[in-house]
Write a protein that holds these residues in place. Structure first.
Motif, PDB file in Angstrom:
ATOM      1  N   TYR A  75       0.866  -1.188   0.000  1.00  0.00           N
ATOM      2  CA  TYR A  75       0.000   0.000   0.000  1.00  0.00           C
ATOM      3  C   TYR A  75       0.900   1.234   0.000  1.00  0.00           C
ATOM      4  N   TRP A 128     -12.976  -2.656  -2.101  1.00  0.00           N
ATOM      5  CA  TRP A 128     -12.349  -2.660  -3.427  1.00  0.00           C
ATOM      6  C   TRP A 128     -12.875  -3.880  -4.189  1.00  0.00           C
ATOM      7  N   ARG A 155      -3.185   2.969  -4.740  1.00  0.00           N
ATOM      8  CA  ARG A 155      -4.430   3.717  -4.868  1.00  0.00           C
ATOM      9  C   ARG A 155      -4.737   4.407  -3.537  1.00  0.00           C
ATOM     10  N   PRO A 156      -5.598   5.422  -3.581  1.00  0.00           N
ATOM     11  CA  PRO A 156      -5.966   6.080  -2.317  1.00  0.00           C
ATOM     12  C   PRO A 156      -6.914   5.179  -1.525  1.00  0.00           C
ATOM     13  N   GLY A 157      -7.436   5.677  -0.415  1.00  0.00           N
ATOM     14  CA  GLY A 157      -8.375   4.873   0.363  1.00  0.00           C
ATOM     15  C   GLY A 157      -7.654   3.994   1.362  1.00  0.00           C
ATOM     16  N   GLY A 158      -8.394   3.041   1.957  1.00  0.00           N
ATOM     17  CA  GLY A 158      -7.841   2.185   3.007  1.00  0.00           C
ATOM     18  C   GLY A 158      -7.407   0.844   2.476  1.00  0.00           C
ATOM     19  N   ASP A 178     -12.519   1.609  -0.541  1.00  0.00           N
ATOM     20  CA  ASP A 178     -12.150   2.799  -1.303  1.00  0.00           C
ATOM     21  C   ASP A 178     -12.556   4.046  -0.510  1.00  0.00           C
ATOM     22  N   GLU A 179     -12.343   5.198  -1.120  1.00  0.00           N
ATOM     23  CA  GLU A 179     -12.602   6.435  -0.377  1.00  0.00           C
ATOM     24  C   GLU A 179     -14.074   6.627  -0.056  1.00  0.00           C
ATOM     25  N   ALA A 180     -14.953   5.949  -0.787  1.00  0.00           N
ATOM     26  CA  ALA A 180     -16.387   6.039  -0.510  1.00  0.00           C
ATOM     27  C   ALA A 180     -16.838   4.981   0.500  1.00  0.00           C
ATOM     28  N   GLY A 181     -15.903   4.212   1.003  1.00  0.00           N
ATOM     29  CA  GLY A 181     -16.258   3.215   2.012  1.00  0.00           C
ATOM     30  C   GLY A 181     -16.735   1.892   1.445  1.00  0.00           C
TER      31      GLY A 181
END
Ligand code: ADP
Length: 475
Positions: A45, A105, A92-95, A99-102
């Protein structure tokens, strides 16, 4: 000397969403004292790669599951690491999972199959000069490693540790070929779970040994209420399954040296941390206990029950500070509670430093989980003289001694347990907490007992080392 490759999707201090990261990050140092050399394999990551600017490539391939990959070797924060650098999977961004929208993936199956595949390759062929005697897989993200090992015709010893049985790692069966998984494993005695592939079940079936993070949770997993559908598998593994309690990082969580607070010796020196927390949270003064919660907000954690039981605590002059994030419905409900009830302060988010200030400043820490494989925050509470009030389940049952009359008379109580896990039983437990708190001599005795309770890795590190020795081939 036994060499162990520990395979996981998170690891403190590089990437963390929960207790798994704490454990994976703490084990190498704890086990070094037991003659075990542990290296950790992590996905590459962004934050992991950023923490290892000097990592060296030790292997590479043009195509693993759709893109080029490199295996990097590096060290940071006292950890020896292997990192699977696979930009198409992890850059990629996010956790780590969302993803950033929760949202999950969509390629999580491939992201963690790749991690497990890499673990098996290191197990068989080594990495650079280093080759493990044993692979230690954590949760479903590493659960496929024992199958990839078998598929290479090498049955290297492996341990599968379940940190949370609720995460099954389900993958549609038509992904079998794309993930390079062998057809022979897709059967009910293998990794099949009601027509799907379960990466968790793969580890439970093909791992040489299975452990979970407390003896009580290990027992609970043999029944349908906690087994998440895998209770039959756990029963079938019989004596191959054991529970080894998590410890905490006693250097990071030490009230006498904690850099996040003004250090103190509990219980007396606690007053400052407590006053600071009341001020920071904007809570009113009161005679009752100052309670804290630090938690993911999910069904598991029982914080909806706490919302129901809260009025009882407030009516007795208690107050509550809650730090958590997760389920948006629960986040809203907690924000509403803070608006409606004086004496309740809520911080939605993830905040390591604040978590230390809260655990340091509280009189009590509440952990009303419906199930809890081990739980760490009650252990932090014990260390900081912050009395745990816990549901009698899993690791919570194993680490807190209820202040019942016998334990009080024997002078061994360290907290309050309640069962069943209902709002009513929790409200009664909060009443008991208020009664104990109203008697300073008794309350201080409970705090002192807790601070003396063993919460480090000593005993458990020895238990892991013994398990490794049982199955690793002598060199
Ligand atoms: P789980 O792994 O199920 O989330 P654990 O109690 O085993 O539960 O571990 C949770 C870990 O995450 C602890 O170290 C706890 O302090 C930390 N934590 C959870 N929520 C937060 C938060 N909102 N802010 C800071 N730390 C948190």
């Amino acid at each position: 000397m036994i060499r162990v490759l520990s395979v996981a999707s998170e690891c403190v201090p590089l990437v963390k969403t929960g207790g798994l990261a704490d454990v994976v990050g703490a084990l190498p140092a704890a086990l070094a004292a037991e003659g075990v050399e542990m290296r950790v394999l992590l996905p590459g990551y962004r934050p992991v790669l950023a923490a290892l600017p000097k990592a060296e490539p030790v292997w590479q391939a043009d195509d693993l599951f759709g893109g080029p990959v490199r295996l990097l070797q590096g060290a940071t924060a006292g950890l020896s690491l292997f990192v699977l650098d696979a930009p198409h999977l992890y850059d990629r961004p996010g956790g780590p999972y969302l993803d950033e929208a929760g949202q999950d993936w969509p390629d999580n199956d491939m992201r963690f199959a790749a991690l497990s595949w890499m673990a098996a390759r290191i197990g068989v062929e080594g990495a650079g000069e280093w080759r493990p005697d044993l692979v230690h897989c954590h949760d479903w993200q590493a659960g496929l490693a024992p199958i990839y090992l078998k598929a290479r015709g090498v049955d290297l010893p492996s341990v599968m540790t379940v940190h949370n049985m609720a995460f099954r790692g389900l993958i549609p069966p038509d992904r079998l070929a794309a993930l390079a998984l062998p057809g022979w494993a897709f059967q009910p005695d293998g990794m099949e779970f009601y027509g799907q592939i379960s990466a968790l079940k793969a580890g439970l079936v093909y791992g040489w040994k299975v452990t979970t993070v407390s003896p009580t949770y290990a027992r609970e997993l043999t029944g349908p209420d906690f087994g998440a559908g895998f209770d039959g598998v756990i029963r079938a593994r019989g004596a191959d399954v054991s529970g080894i309690l998590n410890g905490i990082d006693e250097a990071m969580w030490n009230p006498a040296t904690d850099p996040h607070i003004s250090p103190y010796k509990a219980p007396r020196g606690k007053a400052k941390a407590r006053a600071a927390l009341i001020g920071e949270m904007g809570l009113p003064e009161g005679d009752g206990p100052l309670c804290v919660v630090v938690s993911r907000l999910s069904e598991q954690k029982g914080l909806d029950l706490l919302l129901e039981a809260l009025p009882r605590l407030i009516a007795r002059g208690g107050r509550l500070a809650m730090l958590g994030s997760g389920d948006p419905v629960l986040e809203t409900a907690w924000r509403d509670a803070a608006e409606a009830l004086p004496g309740v302060a809520v911080r939605i988010g993830y905040d390591e430093a604040l978590s230390h200030r809260m655990i340091a400043g509280g009189d009590a820490i509440l952990v009303p989980s419906r199930f809890e494989p081990c739980g760490l925050t009650q252990l932090y509470g014990l260390r900081y003289g912050t009395v745990p009030v816990v549901a009698r389940t899993g690791g919570l049952a194993d680490t807190v001694i209820d202040a019942n009359p016998a334990a009080l008379a024997a002078g061994v109580a360290t907290g309050v347990q309640f069962a069943p896990v209902t709002a009513g039983a929790l409200a009664t437990a909060l009443d008991r907490l208020c009664d104990l708190h109203a008697d300073p001599a008794t309350f201080q005795k409970i705090q002192r007992n807790g601070m003396r309770a063993p919460v480090g890795w000593g005993v458990s590190a020895a238990a892991y080392a013994a398990l490794y020795r049982e199955i690793a081939r002598p060199r």
